[in-house]
Design an enzyme around this catalytic site. Structure first.
Site, mmCIF file in Angstrom:
data_model
loop_
_atom_site.group_PDB
_atom_site.id
_atom_site.type_symbol
_atom_site.label_atom_id
_atom_site.label_comp_id
_atom_site.label_asym_id
_atom_site.label_seq_id
_atom_site.Cartn_x
_atom_site.Cartn_y
_atom_site.Cartn_z
ATOM 1 C CD1 TRP A 10 -2.021 2.200 1.841
ATOM 2 C CD2 TRP A 10 -3.205 0.934 0.435
ATOM 3 N NE1 TRP A 10 -3.164 2.875 1.552
ATOM 4 C CE2 TRP A 10 -3.924 2.111 0.677
ATOM 5 C CE3 TRP A 10 -3.742 -0.019 -0.427
ATOM 6 C CZ2 TRP A 10 -5.159 2.371 0.109
ATOM 7 C CZ3 TRP A 10 -4.975 0.235 -0.997
ATOM 8 C CH2 TRP A 10 -5.670 1.413 -0.722
ATOM 9 C CD GLU A 46 -2.614 -6.407 6.107
ATOM 10 O OE1 GLU A 46 -3.814 -6.422 6.434
ATOM 11 O OE2 GLU A 46 -2.080 -5.416 5.563
ATOM 12 C CB CYS A 68 3.696 4.784 3.577
ATOM 13 S SG CYS A 68 3.136 6.482 3.312
ATOM 14 C CB VAL A 69 -0.615 4.792 7.590
ATOM 15 C CG1 VAL A 69 -2.122 4.966 7.706
ATOM 16 C CG2 VAL A 69 -0.240 3.325 7.752
ATOM 17 C CB THR A 74 -12.468 7.230 7.995
ATOM 18 O OG1 THR A 74 -11.340 6.469 7.534
ATOM 19 C CG2 THR A 74 -13.372 7.575 6.812
ATOM 20 C CG HIS A 76 -8.618 2.670 7.828
ATOM 21 N ND1 HIS A 76 -8.965 1.381 8.146
ATOM 22 C CD2 HIS A 76 -7.576 2.575 6.968
ATOM 23 C CE1 HIS A 76 -8.166 0.538 7.501
ATOM 24 N NE2 HIS A 76 -7.310 1.247 6.779
ATOM 25 C CE1 TYR A 101 5.836 1.829 14.171
ATOM 26 C CE2 TYR A 101 6.932 3.913 13.721
ATOM 27 C CZ TYR A 101 5.780 3.183 13.908
ATOM 28 O OH TYR A 101 4.559 3.806 13.842
ATOM 29 N NE ARG A 115 8.032 13.068 8.054
ATOM 30 C CZ ARG A 115 7.674 14.321 7.773
ATOM 31 N NH1 ARG A 115 7.379 14.677 6.531
ATOM 32 N NH2 ARG A 115 7.607 15.238 8.726
#
Length: 143
Positions: A10, A46, A68-69, A74, A76, A101, A115
């Protein structure tokens, strides 16, 4: 030294750049291709499972978890970030090898790009250095 890297598919435009940074830094420090194992997982949530499976089934001295988020509209974002962070923390607290991490959590794509090789450098590079240092740390205790 042998390294495992678990990378989220993702936002691969970001995680791929982080992966390249980590691999290039490991190679600059003398790590050969055959000592770098890269596996993908669908998303950042995951990463914990992927890192745990790698820890149990692969001959590696450290694992780098890359994801990466990017915040949306929302909650989520909060759940994924919290779950992945807690999972990686748990692996470090209970496992025998370090899990680094490498989860980038940002408000915008631009912040993520900054980044991942942009104006703030590449956090993948930093993760690789941390992995090398943590292996050295573990080995220093086992002598």
């Amino acid at each position: 030294m042998k390294f495992g890297i678990v990378v989220s598919e993702w936002n691969f435009n970001i995680t791929g750049a982080l992966l390249n940074g980590a691999v290039n830094t490991l190679k600059k420090h003398g790590v050969k291709d055959e000592n770098i194992l890269v596996k993908t997982v669908p998303g950042s949530f995951e990463l914990t499972f992927g890192a745990n499976q790698m820890m149990e089934n692969c001959d590696v001295d450290a694992i780098i978890a890359i994801g990466c988020v990017i915040k949306g509209d929302t909650p989520h974002f909060d759940y994924v970030c919290m779950g992945a962070t807690q999972g990686i923390t748990e692996l470090n607290a209970t496992g025998d090898i370090p899990v680094i991490y490498g989860l980038i959590t940002t408000n915008t794509m631009e912040q993520a790009e900054d980044r991942a090789g942009g104006k703030l450098g590449n956090k993948g590079d930093e993760c690789a250095i941390s992995a090398i240092k943590m292996i050295d740390f573990v080995w220093s205790l086992n002598k």
